[in-house]
Design a protein around this motif. Sequence first.
Motif, PDB file in Angstrom:
ATOM      1  N   VAL A  22      88.848  86.030  88.049  1.00 22.27           N
ATOM      2  CA  VAL A  22      90.032  86.130  88.956  1.00 22.27           C
ATOM      3  C   VAL A  22      90.929  85.093  88.550  1.00 22.27           C
ATOM      4  O   VAL A  22      90.380  83.815  88.519  1.00 22.27           O
ATOM      5  N   ILE A  63      90.270  88.384  94.894  1.00 22.06           N
ATOM      6  CA  ILE A  63      89.164  87.988  94.778  1.00 22.06           C
ATOM      7  C   ILE A  63      88.234  88.825  95.429  1.00 22.06           C
ATOM      8  O   ILE A  63      87.030  89.236  95.102  1.00 22.06           O
ATOM      9  N   GLU A  66      87.150  91.319  92.618  1.00 23.42           N
ATOM     10  CA  GLU A  66      86.274  90.468  91.854  1.00 23.42           C
ATOM     11  C   GLU A  66      85.042  90.370  92.077  1.00 23.42           C
ATOM     12  O   GLU A  66      84.149  90.702  91.405  1.00 23.42           O
ATOM     13  N   LYS A  67      84.694  90.133  93.307  1.00 21.11           N
ATOM     14  CA  LYS A  67      83.518  90.022  93.884  1.00 21.11           C
ATOM     15  C   LYS A  67      82.901  91.523  93.936  1.00 21.11           C
ATOM     16  O   LYS A  67      81.638  91.705  93.704  1.00 21.11           O
TER      17      LYS A  67
END
Length: 100
Positions: A22, A63, A66-67
Amino acid sequence: MEKQPAVYILAHRRYGVLYVGVTSDLIARTWQHRTHAVEGFTSKFNVAMLVWYEIHDTMYSAITREKQIKKWRREWKVELIEKENPEWIDLWPKIIGADN
């Protein structure tokens, strides 16, 4: 391309090692990976080919995404890449505007 939150996937080669990241500046971050400016996973395994990215309105949403993707099985990541980039073409020229 302006600075904007993004999630991205890099690969060593087609079906090779994958890296999910990210950033708030996709061009600068991709350049860092390509030049191995920072020691770490991508420089160790020569993972520098941008094969997928997704722009977000906020860093929080980038974020979060991305996680989510990092928890996915490898097969799902490959499917995500191939949905938009079936040939695993390096998207670097596209993001810097050199593909025109």
